[in-house]
Design a protein around this motif. Structure first.
Motif, PDB file in Angstrom:
ATOM      1  N   LEU A 105     -31.805  34.036  93.411  1.00 26.06           N
ATOM      2  CA  LEU A 105     -30.464  34.591  93.256  1.00 26.06           C
ATOM      3  C   LEU A 105     -29.619  34.193  94.459  1.00 26.06           C
ATOM      4  N   GLY A 106     -28.319  34.020  94.243  1.00 20.31           N
ATOM      5  CA  GLY A 106     -27.416  33.765  95.349  1.00 20.31           C
ATOM      6  C   GLY A 106     -27.185  35.048  96.136  1.00 20.31           C
ATOM      7  N   LYS A 107     -26.921  34.908  97.421  1.00 16.62           N
ATOM      8  CA  LYS A 107     -26.720  36.095  98.254  1.00 16.62           C
ATOM      9  C   LYS A 107     -25.422  36.821  97.926  1.00 16.62           C
ATOM     10  N   ASP A 108     -24.556  36.166  97.174  1.00 18.29           N
ATOM     11  CA  ASP A 108     -23.313  36.812  96.759  1.00 18.29           C
ATOM     12  C   ASP A 108     -23.473  37.483  95.392  1.00 18.29           C
ATOM     13  N   VAL A 109     -24.704  37.725  94.996  1.00 18.48           N
ATOM     14  CA  VAL A 109     -24.998  38.305  93.688  1.00 18.48           C
ATOM     15  C   VAL A 109     -24.393  39.703  93.579  1.00 18.48           C
ATOM     16  N   THR A 110     -23.988  40.064  92.360  1.00 23.75           N
ATOM     17  CA  THR A 110     -23.470  41.411  92.127  1.00 23.75           C
ATOM     18  C   THR A 110     -24.627  42.405  92.112  1.00 23.75           C
ATOM     19  N   ALA A 111     -24.305  43.676  92.289  1.00 20.07           N
ATOM     20  CA  ALA A 111     -25.337  44.712  92.279  1.00 20.07           C
ATOM     21  C   ALA A 111     -26.070  44.732  90.950  1.00 20.07           C
ATOM     22  N   GLU A 112     -25.319  44.609  89.866  1.00 16.35           N
ATOM     23  CA  GLU A 112     -25.924  44.640  88.535  1.00 16.35           C
ATOM     24  C   GLU A 112     -26.873  43.465  88.335  1.00 16.35           C
ATOM     25  N   ALA A 113     -26.457  42.276  88.779  1.00 19.15           N
ATOM     26  CA  ALA A 113     -27.284  41.084  88.604  1.00 19.15           C
ATOM     27  C   ALA A 113     -28.545  41.157  89.466  1.00 19.15           C
ATOM     28  N   LEU A 114     -28.428  41.732  90.660  1.00 18.38           N
ATOM     29  CA  LEU A 114     -29.593  41.867  91.524  1.00 18.38           C
ATOM     30  C   LEU A 114     -30.635  42.787  90.892  1.00 18.38           C
ATOM     31  N   LEU A 115     -30.194  43.936  90.419  1.00 18.14           N
ATOM     32  CA  LEU A 115     -31.120  44.892  89.811  1.00 18.14           C
ATOM     33  C   LEU A 115     -31.741  44.311  88.539  1.00 18.14           C
ATOM     34  N   ALA A 116     -30.929  43.618  87.744  1.00 14.70           N
ATOM     35  CA  ALA A 116     -31.445  42.986  86.526  1.00 14.70           C
ATOM     36  C   ALA A 116     -32.450  41.901  86.881  1.00 14.70           C
ATOM     37  N   GLY A 117     -32.185  41.166  87.959  1.00 17.21           N
ATOM     38  CA  GLY A 117     -33.093  40.111  88.387  1.00 17.21           C
ATOM     39  C   GLY A 117     -34.443  40.658  88.816  1.00 17.21           C
ATOM     40  N   ILE A 118     -34.417  41.758  89.550  1.00 18.44           N
ATOM     41  CA  ILE A 118     -35.670  42.389  89.980  1.00 18.44           C
ATOM     42  C   ILE A 118     -36.476  42.829  88.768  1.00 18.44           C
ATOM     43  N   ARG A 119     -35.800  43.427  87.798  1.00 18.45           N
ATOM     44  CA  ARG A 119     -36.503  43.893  86.590  1.00 18.45           C
ATOM     45  C   ARG A 119     -37.066  42.709  85.799  1.00 18.45           C
ATOM     46  N   THR A 120     -36.298  41.632  85.723  1.00 15.27           N
ATOM     47  CA  THR A 120     -36.741  40.448  84.992  1.00 15.27           C
ATOM     48  C   THR A 120     -38.008  39.870  85.602  1.00 15.27           C
ATOM     49  N   VAL A 121     -37.998  39.691  86.911  1.00 16.84           N
ATOM     50  CA  VAL A 121     -39.146  39.113  87.603  1.00 16.84           C
ATOM     51  C   VAL A 121     -40.348  40.061  87.549  1.00 16.84           C
ATOM     52  N   ALA A 122     -40.101  41.349  87.699  1.00 16.81           N
ATOM     53  CA  ALA A 122     -41.197  42.329  87.655  1.00 16.81           C
ATOM     54  C   ALA A 122     -41.882  42.346  86.298  1.00 16.81           C
ATOM     55  N   SER A 123     -41.145  42.018  85.245  1.00 19.19           N
ATOM     56  CA  SER A 123     -41.715  42.030  83.897  1.00 19.19           C
ATOM     57  C   SER A 123     -42.578  40.802  83.622  1.00 19.19           C
ATOM     58  N   GLY A 124     -42.551  39.831  84.547  1.00 20.81           N
ATOM     59  CA  GLY A 124     -43.366  38.630  84.381  1.00 20.81           C
ATOM     60  C   GLY A 124     -42.582  37.415  83.945  1.00 20.81           C
ATOM     61  N   ASP A 125     -41.280  37.578  83.702  1.00 16.94           N
ATOM     62  CA  ASP A 125     -40.447  36.439  83.335  1.00 16.94           C
ATOM     63  C   ASP A 125     -39.862  35.806  84.592  1.00 16.94           C
ATOM     64  N   SER A 126     -39.316  34.595  84.449  1.00 17.50           N
ATOM     65  CA  SER A 126     -38.686  33.929  85.579  1.00 17.50           C
ATOM     66  C   SER A 126     -37.181  34.115  85.510  1.00 17.50           C
ATOM     67  N   LEU A 127     -36.553  33.982  86.656  1.00 16.03           N
ATOM     68  CA  LEU A 127     -35.109  34.136  86.732  1.00 16.03           C
ATOM     69  C   LEU A 127     -34.499  32.769  86.976  1.00 16.03           C
ATOM     70  N   LEU A 128     -34.313  32.029  85.905  1.00 13.12           N
ATOM     71  CA  LEU A 128     -33.752  30.685  85.986  1.00 13.12           C
ATOM     72  C   LEU A 128     -32.719  30.528  84.882  1.00 13.12           C
ATOM     73  N   SER A 129     -31.477  30.695  85.219  1.00  9.86           N
ATOM     74  CA  SER A 129     -30.430  30.513  84.220  1.00  9.86           C
ATOM     75  C   SER A 129     -30.289  29.029  83.910  1.00  9.86           C
ATOM     76  N   PRO A 130     -29.739  28.681  82.748  1.00  7.67           N
ATOM     77  CA  PRO A 130     -29.577  27.253  82.418  1.00  7.67           C
ATOM     78  C   PRO A 130     -28.789  26.479  83.467  1.00  7.67           C
ATOM     79  N   ASN A 131     -27.688  27.063  83.982  1.00  8.55           N
ATOM     80  CA  ASN A 131     -26.882  26.365  84.973  1.00  8.55           C
ATOM     81  C   ASN A 131     -27.647  26.185  86.276  1.00  8.55           C
ATOM     82  N   ALA A 132     -28.345  27.227  86.694  1.00  8.91           N
ATOM     83  CA  ALA A 132     -29.118  27.147  87.929  1.00  8.91           C
ATOM     84  C   ALA A 132     -30.241  26.129  87.789  1.00  8.91           C
ATOM     85  N   THR A 133     -30.902  26.123  86.653  1.00 12.94           N
ATOM     86  CA  THR A 133     -31.986  25.176  86.416  1.00 12.94           C
ATOM     87  C   THR A 133     -31.464  23.745  86.444  1.00 12.94           C
TER      88      THR A 133
END
Length: 227
Positions: A105-133
């Protein structure tokens, strides 16, 4: 189930901000804070967090070395590392993914995106958006300086046609639900194919599966978009 998070960043103000944000969520808690990579590895071994929120650039042992140490430790196989960086300019991201990081995640991430990212990774999925990839692949994974391949040709040959198809769609940024809709199967079936491909290729998680798809040529990076 509470998601246990370890913060690793040399900026005290940023750590304090993240702690307040994460601890305010009913399903999350911060187990501890590390100021450098060495401390991050030590605290991870002590507390066994579900997710380590890891800064790449830290004094002493950096986040890249810490990520590699955590992901290489069999006793920490359940811990996921989420990198905090600016992927547009940080070449270390590709190395972190190869080492086993589950996303970034970028350090300028929003609070919502940060929390969603933590949940995504904790569930076993990766956090790689198409643009980032796409940015990551175009800049780093296909460059001459890329490190050794994560999977051998023999391992790739062991994949079924369906596993290759699902792997390619995942590498293009598709979620399980999106891939399922495209292939007219259930999301559970997609998840099964993803996990079988990961097992055959020795990929730690979906993020490394994406790296292998591009490294092996199963998926080709798109040319950079014109500004």
């Amino acid at each position: 189930m509470t998601i246990r998070v370890l913060l690793a960043d040399d900026q005290a103000l940023l750590r304090a901000t993240f702690r307040i944000l994460i601890d305010s969520e009913a399903d999350m808690t911060v187990l501890g804070e590390a100021t450098d990579g060495r401390e991050a590895v030590e605290l991870t071994r002590t507390h066994l967090p579900d997710v380590v929120l890891m800064d790449i650039r830290m004094p002493g042992t950096d986040g890249l070395a810490a990520t590699a140490a955590i992901c290489a430790d069999p006793e920490l196989s359940a811990t996921r590392v989420l990198i905090l960086t600016t992927f547009e300019t940080d070449e270390y991201v590709a190395h972190a993914l190869r080492a086993g990081a589950s996303g970034f995640l970028g350090k300028d991430v929003t609070a919502e995106a940060l929390l969603a990212g933590i949940r995504t990774v904790a569930s076993g999925d990766s956090l790689l958006s198409p643009n980032a990839t796409r940015t990551l692949i175009n800049r780093f994974l296909n460059s001459p300086s890329s490190e050794s391949r994560l999977a051998t040709p023999e391992a790739l040959a062991a994949l079924t046609a369906r596993e290759r198809e699902v792997m390619c769609l995942a590498a293009e940024g598709g979620s399980n639900d999106e891939i399922a809709e495209k292939l007219y199967v259930s999301p559970l079936t997609v998840r099964t194919h993803v996990h079988r491909a990961m097992t055959k290729l020795g990929a730690r998680d979906r993020a490394q599966l994406v790296v292998i798809a591009y490294q092996s040529g199963l998926v080709r990076a798109l040319p950079p978009r014109e500004p």
